[in-house]
Design an enzyme around this catalytic site. Sequence first.
Site, mmCIF file in Angstrom:
data_model
loop_
_atom_site.group_PDB
_atom_site.id
_atom_site.type_symbol
_atom_site.label_atom_id
_atom_site.label_comp_id
_atom_site.label_asym_id
_atom_site.label_seq_id
_atom_site.Cartn_x
_atom_site.Cartn_y
_atom_site.Cartn_z
ATOM 1 N N LEU A 407 20.261 -48.288 -33.928
ATOM 2 C CA LEU A 407 19.668 -49.756 -34.064
ATOM 3 C C LEU A 407 18.698 -49.890 -32.693
ATOM 4 C CD1 LEU A 407 22.898 -52.038 -34.784
ATOM 5 C CD2 LEU A 407 21.115 -51.246 -36.182
ATOM 6 N N ASP A 408 17.250 -50.651 -33.134
ATOM 7 C CA ASP A 408 16.987 -50.822 -31.642
ATOM 8 C C ASP A 408 17.200 -50.720 -30.898
ATOM 9 O OD1 ASP A 408 14.293 -50.109 -33.787
ATOM 10 O OD2 ASP A 408 13.795 -52.134 -34.082
ATOM 11 N N MET A 409 16.738 -51.064 -29.721
ATOM 12 C CA MET A 409 17.808 -51.388 -28.354
ATOM 13 C C MET A 409 18.193 -52.398 -28.416
ATOM 14 S SD MET A 409 16.541 -50.744 -24.469
ATOM 15 C CE MET A 409 17.018 -50.682 -23.457
ATOM 16 N N THR A 411 18.063 -54.961 -30.875
ATOM 17 C CA THR A 411 18.633 -55.221 -32.095
ATOM 18 C C THR A 411 20.574 -55.040 -31.951
ATOM 19 O OG1 THR A 411 17.345 -54.559 -33.312
ATOM 20 C CG2 THR A 411 19.043 -55.203 -34.616
#
Length: 560
Positions: A407-409, A411
């Site tokens: 997951l993106d940082m 998110t």
Amino acid sequence: MGKPEFLHYFSQDIQGIPVPEKFTFPFCYEPHALSIIASDELQHYLQHQSEWQHNFGLGNSSGQQVIGKMFGVLVVTDSSGTPGYLCAFSGKLAGTNAHKHFVPPVFDMLQKDSFFLLEEEEINEINRQIATLEQDELLTQLKTDLQAVTRSAEESISHFRQQLKKLKEERKQIRTIQTEILSASDFQLLEADLIKQSLRDKHELSVLQKDWKSGITEIQEQLDNYHGRISLLKEERKAKSGLLQTRLFEQYLFLNKKGISKDIRSIFEQFNQSVPPAGAGECAAPKLLQYAFLHQLTPVAMAEFWWGDSPASEIRKHKNYYPACKGKCEPILSHMLDGMILEDNPLLEAPKAQSDLEILYDDEDIAVVNKPAEFLSVPGIHIQDSVYTRMQTAFPEATGPIIVHRLDMSTSGILLIAKHKDAHKFIQQQFINHSIEKRYVALLDGIVAEDEGIIDLPLRLDLDDRPRQMVCYEYGKKAITKFQVLSRVNGKTKILFFPVTGRTHQLRVHAAHLLGLHTPIVGDDLYGTKSNRLHLHAAYLSFVHPRTKKTVIFEVKAPF
């Protein structure tokens, strides 16, 4: 010393606003109050000026090409310590570099009778000669003739070979029949005659091949003559372009606070051993700093904002502030800001340590965690604390890659962990086959009219501005997202995203892009406007368990 020509003093009252002690970190910043006021005054000028015309779009397309543009302001203090500001734009504006409201470029290649324009015209003349040769009707006819003659030669020779094969078979039958009828001496005479026929046939084939080859060679030589002239012109163009590029690089000399000047080629070579990309040095930030250093102005704060419609491939919002680009500006600004005290780089600051990482599920094969926002999935270059390192500590017996997906940082939400290689391989194959069901909840900064739909926009990395992604139909990877609106309240839309593919920043770009939902996620500092957090949460994950082979479902409510 008089007031520098392009220095503007604030028209608004700025008393009580302290000058910052540290200069803006240009690649990740919150605009200082003085930068915001300077930007407001520049935007007022852009709205009301009548000195030049440039079609920024903004709902008023007058038949000209719509080109939005990045503008920058640099807050400075003059020799007496009085604050003011400089203005600049990236690239050229209204077809020129010279505007009385904006600082000049580091080097004006568009100046009348400049070596660049003169040598560019020579290169353009070569381009015209190449185009004339390539579009010549005789060249087209020669290509057509060569194809036709080559095809006829192949057919003629093939037909003749078939005839020879038939004659050879007839001679074979004659030998078989006559060997039992004729005497030895008569058969010897017959054999000699048959050999002569065979040699004659081979000779006729050779003559036929030579005739066709002669015709083909004649046309090929005329074609080679054209191609040779074109190749010579292209080599000449390449040489002139290389010399022009080298001469241009020598003109782009950038100063810093220490008074050290470096040309653009040296800057890029020393920074990352690369060649400066097209347009390097033409962005607003280097122009602003160059003018300040040349005129003994002290830079104190900087900001850049977008003005106009967004480009088709990128996501730019009218009046939004943006950091300096990495690909073109980072090497240059690293040199120009040397010796200045900068604000801390937020990208190097580790997020507040999470006291606990919530583990939703744990067995001998997998674990499922609820990743908080602003926490890394895997270690970064400068920050080690991450889901990966936490899982290594929590499950020291775990082997293999551990992280199955990311997951993106920014998110939050459900992240799946594999404790051994077999489990990792089994689950990863489900991601590859798109058999895993993922569902994200997002809050969008605007109203989405459609209740549901599919977004299909291919994505690739913006090489000039990592880690931003851009829409690219030529080189982008397929990216598909399904969506369903949950609610619309107070000018915002709560929505479910069902990503079919898993590209970097896919949901963020598909939400914000003009051809997507054209409504960025709340708190998206890359494609929208920064807030307390990115309002994107991985809320649902369904997959087949690697041991039981049964479908398992995990769901976590969004924290917003």
